[in-house]
Design an enzyme around this catalytic site. Structure first.
Site, PDB file in Angstrom:
ATOM      1  CB  THR A  72      -8.162   1.965  -0.811  1.00 34.30           C
ATOM      2  OG1 THR A  72      -8.332   0.976   0.199  1.00 34.30           O
ATOM      3  CG2 THR A  72      -8.866   1.508  -2.079  1.00 34.30           C
ATOM      4  CD  GLN A 180      -1.354  -2.676   8.879  1.00 33.83           C
ATOM      5  OE1 GLN A 180      -0.843  -2.415   9.965  1.00 33.83           O
ATOM      6  NE2 GLN A 180      -2.662  -2.570   8.674  1.00 33.83           N
ATOM      7  CB  SER A 200      -3.050   4.550   5.138  1.00 30.69           C
ATOM      8  OG  SER A 200      -4.323   4.936   5.615  1.00 30.69           O
ATOM      9  CB  ALA A 201      -3.143   9.391   8.072  1.00 29.87           C
ATOM     10  CB  CYS A 328     -10.919  -3.764   3.022  1.00 24.88           C
ATOM     11  SG  CYS A 328     -10.056  -2.240   3.440  1.00 24.88           S
TER      12      CYS A 328
END
Length: 383
Positions: A72, A180, A200-201, A328
């Site tokens: 985000t 993704q 993102s991890a 989310c």
């Protein structure tokens, strides 16, 4: 916790190798990477090594990787940070696809309130963004275009290289949300025509609370977080060294295992789809997305005649974790903005469920899940 976890696109379980790597750092003792003493230098060395390892797997310069708090923030920083910098050059128009994650769409909404013009490009009925549609949306004052690499709800993979190539010729900054896609499709940032790419991890077995933003050298960018001079003054705040170290390990494992993992997850996805269609019929279980070009670990299925929220609650009671779309927004009763943008009929909109798979899932689990899902869907349709 027992059960069948089919929501890896929301968050994947922390890999044991990643957890162990992070514990090694945590046991090392205190250390702020910005401190000049020995403890600080040790933390800085860890952080630098983590950045180097991620850059090596993504084929970019370590200086082009900025650590963030997650996908985000990476999306927000890219869309808002680049747009504000480009405004000084007279570029006040932004183009985004209508199926972006809300981290992009809501950032665009915020910029619109600041006076920017925003064009939202619709996909076709499979969630595919046509490069020609993006090109048609461009204006002389267009500064930024944002199109995700692969959709998080239906898995459709976008023609990033075609879109980016056309934008590069026009000198327009291209942002790609690859949250993704990382670990699911090959990513070579030197060969990707994008100035900004978000990661993102925790989508690939890394820790929650850390991500990265690739900012290609020379890309206009204005920091959103002000404070210290961390991350080359692009993102203030003390870096989370243990999380960065775990992120690096997760990226290495994801890239190294990608081919084998993708084949295995695609087999699980295809088996679940085949079983559900076989049990409920092709009109009772309809797969949403671009069948020939989608992520191996994601499927979105409409159970016509049933209701999404009721389905999810019933599945949860049976120990099956799934989702209605982005994690989310799945706590909301609002229907998927992605499926709406795809123009799907109401009966498919209100009955869609996303299933996403990971290394811990087995074919036996898929067989069990399919039986339970079909039974619940059939019961709800006949109620």
């Amino acid at each position: 916790m027992k059960g069948i976890y089919l929501d890896h696109a929301a968050s994947a379980p922390l890999l044991p190798e990643v957890a162990e790597a992070m514990l090694d750092v945590m046991r090392d003792g205190p250390g702020n990477p910005s401190s000049l003493h020995a403890f600080g230098r040790a933390a800085r060395a860890r952080l630098t090594d983590a950045r180097d390892r991620i850059a090596a797997k993504l084929n970019c310069k370590p200086s082009e990787i900025v650590f963030t708090s997650g996908g985000t923030e990476s999306d927000n920083a890219a869309v808002i940070g680049a747009s504000r910098a480009l405004r000084r050059r007279g570029k006040t128009h932004i183009v985004v696809s209508a199926i972006e994650h809300h981290a992009v769409l809501h950032a665009a909404d915020a910029l619109e309130r600041e006076g920017f013009a925003v064009t939202r490009v619709l996909p076709d009925s499979t969630g595919y963004i046509d490069p020609a549609a993006v090109e048609e949306a461009l204006r002389p004052e267009t500064g930024l275009v944002s199109v995700m690499w692969a959709n998080n709800e239906v898995g459709t993979i976008q023609p990033i290289h075609q879109i980016g190539g056309r934008l590069k010729e026009r000198g327009i900054v291209f942002h790609v949300d690859a949250v993704q896609a990382l670990g699911a499709v090959p990513i070579d940032l030197q060969e990707t025509p994008a100035g900004l790419v978000s990661f993102s991890a925790h989508k690939l077995g890394g820790p929650q609370g850390i991500g990265a933003l690739y900012i290609a050298a020379g890309t206009p960018f204005e920091s959103l977080i002000h404070g210290g001079s961390q991350e080359r003054k692009r993102r203030a705040g003390t870096e989370n060294v243990a999380a960065a170290w775990g992120f690096a390990r997760a990226v290495e494992l994801a890239v190294e295992r990608m081919d084998q993992k993708s084949r295995r997850l695609a087999a699980l996805r295809d088996r679940l789809e085949a079983l559900l269609i076989g049990k409920l019929g092709p009109a009772g279980a309809i797969v949403n997305g671009r069948i020939g070009s989608r992520l191996p670990h994601v499927t979105n299925i409409s159970f016509v005649g049933a209701d999404t929220e009721t389905l999810l609650m019933a599945l949860d009671l049976e120990g099956i974790a799934a989702a209605s779309g982005s994690a989310c927004s799945s706590g909301s009763l609002e229907r998927s903005h992605v499926l709406k943008a795809m123009g799907l009929p109401e009966e498919r909109l209100k009955s869609a469920v996303r299933f996403s798979f990971g290394p811990s899932n087995t074919m036996e689990e898929i067989e069990t899940a399919a039986e339970k899902i079909a039974t619940i869907a059939d019961r709800l349709r006949n109620k």
